[in-house]
Design an enzyme around this catalytic site. Structure first.
Site, short mmCIF file in Angstrom:
data_model
loop_
_atom_site.label_atom_id
_atom_site.label_comp_id
_atom_site.label_asym_id
_atom_site.label_seq_id
_atom_site.Cartn_x
_atom_site.Cartn_y
_atom_site.Cartn_z
N GLU A 257 13.84 47.93 98.97
CA GLU A 257 13.20 49.21 99.27
C GLU A 257 13.66 49.78 100.61
O GLU A 257 13.98 49.03 101.55
CB GLU A 257 11.68 49.03 99.30
N GLU A 448 8.45 52.04 88.15
CA GLU A 448 8.52 50.58 88.03
C GLU A 448 7.12 50.00 88.25
O GLU A 448 6.36 50.50 89.09
CB GLU A 448 9.49 50.04 89.08
#
Length: 530
Positions: A257, A448
């Site tokens: 991320e 997700e």
């Protein structure tokens, strides 16, 4: 324990076919209990046990045999699909642990057939820097991943590849680390290549963004090393890019991320935490950048470190004065300076990596994406401390995702948003805010879930909303194919697909006559939970 599964036609079809490829006590004459079965590149290896692993004998499929097969369509039933949210399922994190072999090879092959039958569009495969380039800079081993790509192509599925330039931990234990040669560089304290917190604790599962353009890796910069890795991937997978590989995600930081490791020592799946995390600006190179910024604005004392009055990992953010609603330092001139600098460094890091990915893969016909975090904890406080420590200057008074969305748009990349299975008002609000910023700048959004054990009904609602392009369901493993989960997943797929069977895909009479399918706990696919 036995579970009788009775449901709609899709559930029956999926589970009946799964009887042949997943839930039999033996698959192709080889027991599914061998959860660590592997496909090897090179010499024949006999079946042997060690460290809880079983390796396939020479009768098993080896990498060179997989790669030599034709790419003809598999003999499986598939559903016609309307124009709906595209669905992908993540392959196990440890699908490839050594560069030249595939873990769980037979189980994965069976799983791919079942997913194709259910109408899943594709699968997502994490490709680890620490696996491919483990021993030395420029020494790449792609064989295991090439074998998996061929397996996916043979199954008739699309493949989305995630390039992981970070390490992976489960229950605080390392599963996959950065390359060995990089870790050796990090052992030299003078290198200062890892993020560091106020107490001097280092985060060793990714490199500090402050060294992106410094020659700290055997005379090369991390950006040059990432570039070489991506170029090698593109060359090695040239026969697969476009089909089955249709998308590539670029790892941008911890857990892939675009964020700082503000919650060191916490699992990424932990969403309810006591503290909001700590600022990660204390490695030597980050402090140098901070000092330069402070000097440039005429306040050199602001460059000596991060906020001294911010709380720690395990303390309430209102236990100190920085994040407080009334008179908190986050609203002071110093707070505005620091938070702007901290977030700008993160955006520049993301820009460098996505620009690199776009320059390499932009002409390949694949979609490039990157993941941003869902840092919603403590957003009931005006300062939004979890977002601030993660690197997003987003408060009750400021939208911290505008610059992120602009950066993704500039590089023609799509945003991957995790946590879409979380049924929490603050999480929903933050997801809406990020989606709005993406829509404003015409950036596509992929979804997700945070865990295969998450709220599947919430995932269904997200997909029904129609404001994401694709959904990545994480992740294939023992629980995914269990009687407790797989029927619910099958129903979820049916709710998003509303499929119609092809005329030549009608189940045989004996299969259609079955009203239920009984699964025993001994016949559940045994793969390491990812």
């Amino acid at each position: 324990m036995e579970v009788s599964v009775v449901g709609n036609s899709q559930a029956k079809a999926g589970l009946a076919a799964s009887r042949a490829v997943l839930f039999r006590s033996r698959i192709g004459g080889f027991s599914t209990s061998f959860c660590k079965s592997r496909v090897f590149m090179g010499q024949s290896r006999g079946l042997r046990k060690g460290k809880g692993e079983c390796r396939l004998s020479s009768s098993a499929v080896r990498v060179e045999e997989v790669l030599s097969r034709s790419s003809s369509a598999p003999d499986v039933r598939s559903f016609q699909q309307p124009d709906k949210v595209r669905l992908c399922v993540g392959l196990p994190v440890d699908a490839v642990m050594d560069g030249n072999c595939v873990n769980h090879a037979r189980a994965i092959a069976a799983g791919l057939k079942a997913l194709k039958l259910l109408g899943i569009d594709g699968v997502e495969l994490p490709v680890w820097w620490g696996v491919v380039e483990k021993e030395g800079r420029g020494e790449y081993e792609w064989s295991g991943y090439l074998a998996l790509a061929e397996m996916v192509r043979e199954a008739g599925l699309e493949l989305h590849v995630t390039l992981c330039f970070h390490g992976c931990r489960q229950q605080q234990q390392p599963v996959i680390s950065l390359p060995d040669w990089v870790m050796r560089v990090g052992e030299d304290e003078s290198s200062s290549i890892f993020f560091t917190d106020r107490s001097g604790q280092q985060y060793k599962d990714c490199l500090s963004l402050a060294v992106d353009e410094l020659p700290v890796l055997d005379g090369r910069t991390p950006m040059e090393v990432y570039h070489d890795f991506c170029e090698s991937f593109k060359s090695s997978f040239s026969a697969y890019i476009g089909s089955p590989i249709t998308g590539i995600s670029m790892g941008l930081g911890p857990d892939g991320e675009l964020r700082y490791p503000s919650l060191q020592g916490c699992e990424s799946s932990q969403v309810d935490r006591v503290g909001a995390g700590e600022f990660q600006c204390y490695d030597r190179n980050m402090l140098k950048l901070l000092n330069e910024a402070a000097e440039a604005c005429g306040n050199p004392f602001w460059g000596l470190g991060g906020p001294h009055d911010a709380s720690g990992y395990d303390k309430s953010p209102i236990s100190n004065s920085f994040f407080r609603d009334n008179g908190g330092s986050w609203e002071s001139p110093y707070g505005e300076f620091f938070l702007s600098w901290y977030s700008n460094q993160l955006i520049r890091h993301g820009d460098r990596l996505l620009s690199l990915a776009s320059s390499i893969f932009g002409d390949s016909g694949v979609a490039v994406s990157g993941k941003v975090p869902l840092a919603y904890s403590w957003n009931i406080i005006n300062s939004h401390p979890s977002e601030l420590t993660a690197g997003y200057y987003s408060t009750v008074k400021r939208d911290g995702y505008e610059e992120m969305a602009k950066m993704f748009a500039k590089n023609s990349c799509t945003v991957m948003l995790p946590g879409m299975d979380i049924r929490n008002d603050n999480a929903r609000l933050l997801l809406g805010q990020i989606k709005a910023a993406c829509r404003k700048h015409r950036v596509g959004v992929l979804g997700e879930n945070s865990s295969v054990e998450g709220d599947i009904e919430q995932v269904k609602d997200v997909c029904a909303a129609g404001d994401i392009d694709s959904f990545f369901y994480q992740r294939m493993g023992a629980h995914f194919f269990s009687p407790e989960h797989f029927p619910a997943f099958t129903a979820f797929v049916g709710s998003t697909r509303q499929p119609r069977l092809h005329a030549d895909d009608i189940l045989k009479e004996d299969e259609r006559a079955e009203e239920s399918l009984t699964l025993t706990s001994d016949s559940v696919l045994q793969m390491q939970t990812a």
